[in-house]
Design an enzyme around this catalytic site. Structure first.
Site, PDB file in Angstrom:
ATOM      1  N   ARG A   1       0.869  -1.182   0.000  1.00 45.35           N
ATOM      2  CA  ARG A   1       0.000   0.000   0.000  1.00 45.35           C
ATOM      3  C   ARG A   1       0.901   1.226   0.000  1.00 45.35           C
ATOM      4  NH1 ARG A   1      -2.272   0.060   6.291  1.00 45.35           N
ATOM      5  NH2 ARG A   1      -0.234   0.251   7.256  1.00 45.35           N
TER       6      ARG A   1
ATOM      7  N   GLU B   1      -3.111   7.849   7.281  1.00 43.08           N
ATOM      8  CA  GLU B   1      -1.750   7.979   7.812  1.00 43.08           C
ATOM      9  C   GLU B   1      -0.750   8.523   6.779  1.00 43.08           C
ATOM     10  OE1 GLU B   1      -0.671   4.209   9.562  1.00 43.08           O
ATOM     11  OE2 GLU B   1      -1.716   4.734  11.397  1.00 43.08           O
TER      12      GLU B   1
ATOM     13  N   GLU C   1      -7.508   4.956  15.805  1.00 43.96           N
ATOM     14  CA  GLU C   1      -7.160   3.539  15.654  1.00 43.96           C
ATOM     15  C   GLU C   1      -6.424   3.093  16.900  1.00 43.96           C
ATOM     16  OE1 GLU C   1      -4.784   2.135  12.385  1.00 43.96           O
ATOM     17  OE2 GLU C   1      -5.881   3.350  10.930  1.00 43.96           O
TER      18      GLU C   1
ATOM     19  N   GLU D   1      -2.283  -8.121   6.621  1.00 41.33           N
ATOM     20  CA  GLU D   1      -2.513  -7.937   8.061  1.00 41.33           C
ATOM     21  C   GLU D   1      -3.550  -8.926   8.600  1.00 41.33           C
ATOM     22  OE1 GLU D   1      -1.017  -3.448   8.900  1.00 41.33           O
ATOM     23  OE2 GLU D   1      -3.129  -3.644   8.363  1.00 41.33           O
TER      24      GLU D   1
ATOM     25  N   PHE E   1      -3.355 -11.375  10.537  1.00 43.31           N
ATOM     26  CA  PHE E   1      -3.271 -11.745  11.951  1.00 43.31           C
ATOM     27  C   PHE E   1      -3.316 -10.545  12.889  1.00 43.31           C
ATOM     28  CE2 PHE E   1      -1.384 -15.627  10.001  1.00 43.31           C
ATOM     29  CZ  PHE E   1      -2.375 -16.501  10.431  1.00 43.31           C
ATOM     30  N   HIS E   2      -3.617  -9.374  12.344  1.00 45.05           N
ATOM     31  CA  HIS E   2      -3.776  -8.214  13.236  1.00 45.05           C
ATOM     32  C   HIS E   2      -5.049  -8.406  14.051  1.00 45.05           C
ATOM     33  CE1 HIS E   2      -4.221  -4.143  14.704  1.00 45.05           C
ATOM     34  NE2 HIS E   2      -2.990  -3.896  14.279  1.00 45.05           N
TER      35      HIS E   2
HETATM   36  C1  GAL Z   1      -2.182   1.558  11.159  1.00 44.35           C
HETATM   37  C2  GAL Z   1      -2.849   1.626   9.802  1.00 44.35           C
HETATM   38  C3  GAL Z   1      -3.831   0.495   9.635  1.00 44.35           C
HETATM   39  C4  GAL Z   1      -3.199  -0.804  10.033  1.00 44.35           C
HETATM   40  C5  GAL Z   1      -2.700  -0.695  11.442  1.00 44.35           C
HETATM   41  C6  GAL Z   1      -2.077  -1.962  11.946  1.00 44.35           C
HETATM   42  O1  GAL Z   1      -1.026   2.305  11.235  1.00 44.35           O
HETATM   43  O2  GAL Z   1      -3.532   2.828   9.624  1.00 44.35           O
HETATM   44  O3  GAL Z   1      -4.261   0.446   8.297  1.00 44.35           O
HETATM   45  O4  GAL Z   1      -2.148  -1.089   9.162  1.00 44.35           O
HETATM   46  O5  GAL Z   1      -1.735   0.313  11.498  1.00 44.35           O
HETATM   47  O6  GAL Z   1      -1.596  -1.795  13.255  1.00 44.35           O
END
Ligand code: GAL
Length: 669
Positions: free
Chosen positions: A114, A153, A312, A360, A362-363
């Protein structure tokens, strides 16, 4: 029709990033039902959906987003609708290879992740405006729309010819002529004198150390370039419906080429993303610091107090280098309410539902791969209920008697490789001062230089390397008004161009501090120097001469043995302290506690036991004391009032459960 942002009707925002484009419609319906069960009232949609919104150049497929927004509206959930410009589709990169970013080493990146674009490339800017315009035209009056969330971001950088040409234009605007630029960058050094603008380039990889002024200006320029990419989208969104607020989410980190303080006046609310980088108590320290930083930008950015929002955060794991750490039960709630305590208009997660694939996968998510019958979902639903009980309390004014200065450009300048020591870190030093005060129970504001210091009796300059004349004037005005000052090593050594202020360090503040520093003696990473009175100094030491100040402690070893390490100078009724090394944590805590005490600043809740964080906020109904118990034992705190989360009256002592949180509407004393 006008839209009301959730924070303007007294409710706290609660929600997170939702990616319906990753799922079939039956999952959307399940998600919305679960959101209602969890008390969600705001979701961020569309962040990375560009290829689903515009699968081919100029062909837009918005029906799915229509249905998503209608579904949310029917459920009483509002949308923070994103422009998807952080992730151009593959067709864009193939069509416009000149809009792919180039690293300082000259490598042009390819599509595959990205954020792979150059924000100075005309094709990227045109495409970004175009998709933002399509969304504005279609949704600016949608009843679900509460907030525009531009991009995601801002923070990637580029050294391509587009960036370079834009850099020259920016420099022309800043300096007017080459003489001024040559002077600012001290190009008499190493034969760098420029005689034509065409000779001035982006700081790409070069043989040895690059020019510090050029590096610093490139960072500033890039921050302004990203900002203009944001403001042009904002303007067209605003034009479509001025009633809808517009923002973008700030990413924090010392790699980010964005001066967020300068951006503050361009957003309708400050939105930060926060992910602690350590799993020990440092996560709580970082949370408090990030929240205070956001509040400082919100309060001072635009010359008018703006709201701020945790946009976030992770519903579960903390990601550290190497592995993910589970947040113990209750910890997510404590982190979330720590932000609210410090003024956030709510709590947002990344992410609502864990994706089935993708980088992502596993986030952590509120709805994990295991579904919603989970500990994490139940804790999120309980937090939703808790936030409901706090409706009407935010944001008010957080009580803070100390202000810590924070300046992105000082951080960038200290990273130049030609500094006396590697690893110099202004944000890290600001965080260290904040941490010391946090452990002392003293709440601090974190403010950009020049911000009004309303209420702060003690101003701390932590390795605030750059000092423009305006910054010096700001510090002096604080002291002239009777404020106390504490300045640490490397502050005020250079001007805004990173040129050294001569005559002995710290050139900007020598007179105020009553000292003159003759020499630096940087320390190795594992080196400590003993200080008289106990404690040690780390990272840095100096040969300090007194010029009016008195000695507080002396180096008991190392190169400056026998010379003052910490001093203070009486200025009127106040003190101006100078700290020429980084004291160990305990010594720093004691020192800042004493400096605050002499300035008339005491802990927020002096009788709170260690491990209990206390933050007081004042709103129109009085004061609210937030108590966060970071220990695994019940803790008793003297307080009287009404506890909002349980609805219990507190007669004089409140027991906060292990790992728990209490919010007490205090009885007026
Ligand atoms: C942020 C981002 C999200 C995701 C997240 C993971 O910095 O805006 O899209 O990647 O981190 O922790």
């Amino acid at each position: 029709m006008t839209t009301k942002a959730p924070w303007s009707d007294g409710r706290l925002c609660y929600g997170g990033d939702w990616n319906p484009e990753q799922w079939p419609p039956q999952v959307w319906r399940e998600d919305v039902a679960l959101m209602r069960a969890a008390g969600i009232n705001l979701v961020t949609v569309g962040v990375f959906a560009w290829s689903r919104l515009e699968p081919e150049p100029g062909r837009h497929t918005l029906d799915w987003l229509d249905r998503v927004l209608d579904l949310l509206h029917a459920a009483g959930i509002r949308a923070a609708l994103s422009t998807p410009t952080a992730s151009p589709p593959p067709w864009f990169s193939l069509r416009h290879p000149d809009a792919l970013p180039v690293t300082a080493d000259g490598v042009r990146l390819t599509h595959g992740s990205r954020d792979t674009y150059c924000a100075a490339a005309p094709a990227y800017r045109d495409a970004a405006r175009s998709i933002a315009g399509v969304l504005a035209a279609r949704y600016a009056h949608h009843p679900a729309l509460a907030l525009w969330h531009v991009h995601n971001e801002y923070g990637t950088t580029c050294h391509c010819p587009h960036a370079e040409a834009a850099f020259r234009r920016w420099l022309t605007g800043r300096y007017g002529d080459l003489d001024a630029l040559n002077d600012a960058w001290v190009t008499s050094f190493w034969s760098q004198h420029y005689t034509d603008w065409a000779q001035v380039g982006a700081p790409r990889a070069t043989q040895y150390l690059a020019n510090p002024g050029q590096l610093l200006d490139f960072r500033r320029f890039w921050s302004d370039t990203l900002l203009s990419a944001y403001t042009e989208q904002r303007d067209l969104l605003r034009a479509a419906n001025p009633a809808v607020p517009v923002t973008t989410n700030y990413v924090l980190g010392d790699w980010v080429p964005v001066d967020h303080a300068r951006w503050a006046r361009e957003v309708d609310l400050i939105a930060i993303d926060h992910y602690p980088s350590t799993a020990d108590l440092g996560a709580e320290e970082q949370t408090a610091f990030a929240a205070d930083l956001a509040r400082g930008w919100a309060r001072h950015g635009a010359g008018r107090p703006a709201p701020w929002l945790l946009a976030e955060s992770a519903p579960n794991q903390i990601h550290t280098a190497g592995r993910m750490h589970t947040k113990e039960p209750g910890r997510m709630t404590r982190h979330s309410l720590a932000h609210v305590a410090r003024g956030s208009a709510g709590v947002m997660f990344f992410q609502w539902r864990a994706p089935a694939g993708g980088a992502e996968r596993f986030h952590s998510a509120v709805v994990s791969h295991a579904g919603a019958d989970t500990r994490v979902f139940r804790e999120a639903a309980a937090l939703g209920a808790a936030l409901g009980r706090l409706a009407g309390t935010a944001p008010g004014r957080v009580e803070a008697g100390v202000a810590i200065a924070y300046d992105a450009a000082s951080g960038w300048a200290l990273r130049h490789p030609g500094m006396p020591r590697a690893g110099l870190d202004h944000p890290g030093e600001a965080a260290a001062a904040h941490r010391a005060l946090w452990h002392a129970g003293v709440t601090a504001d974190v403010v950009p230089p020049g911000a009004p210091l309303d209420g702060a009796r003690l101003l701390v300059l932590p390795a605030l390397y750059l000092a423009s004349d305006a910054t010096i004037d700001w510090v002096r005005r604080h002291v002239d008004a009777g404020g106390h000052l504490l300045v640490t090593w490397l502050s005020g050594v250079a001007d805004e161009h990173a040129r050294i202020r001569l005559g002995g360090y710290p050139g900007a503040y020598r007179d105020l501090l009553g000292v003159r520093v003759e020499e630096f003696h940087p320390l190795a990473d594992d080196e400590e120097v003993p200080l008289t009175g106990g404690g040690t100094g780390r990272i840095w030491s100096e040969t300090v001469h007194l010029a009016g100040a008195e000695t507080v402690s002396v180096y008991a070893g190392g190169a400056p043995a026998g010379r003052p390490a910490i001093t203070r100078h009486r200025v009127g009724d106040a003190y101006a302290w100078y700290v020429s090394t980084r004291p160990d944590d305990d010594t720093y805590r004691r020192l800042l506690t004493e400096a605050a005490r002499l300035a008339g600043v005491t802990p927020t809740c002096p009788d709170a036991p260690p491990g209990v964080e206390a933050v007081r906020r004042h709103d129109t109904d009085g004061s609210l004391l937030h108590l966060l118990n970071h220990t695994d034992r019940p803790q008793r705190v003297p307080v009287a009032g009404f506890e909002l989360l349980t609805g219990a009256t507190v007669d004089g002592v409140l027991t906060v459960a292990p790992g728990g949180v209490a919010v007490v509407r205090e009885e007026p004393s």
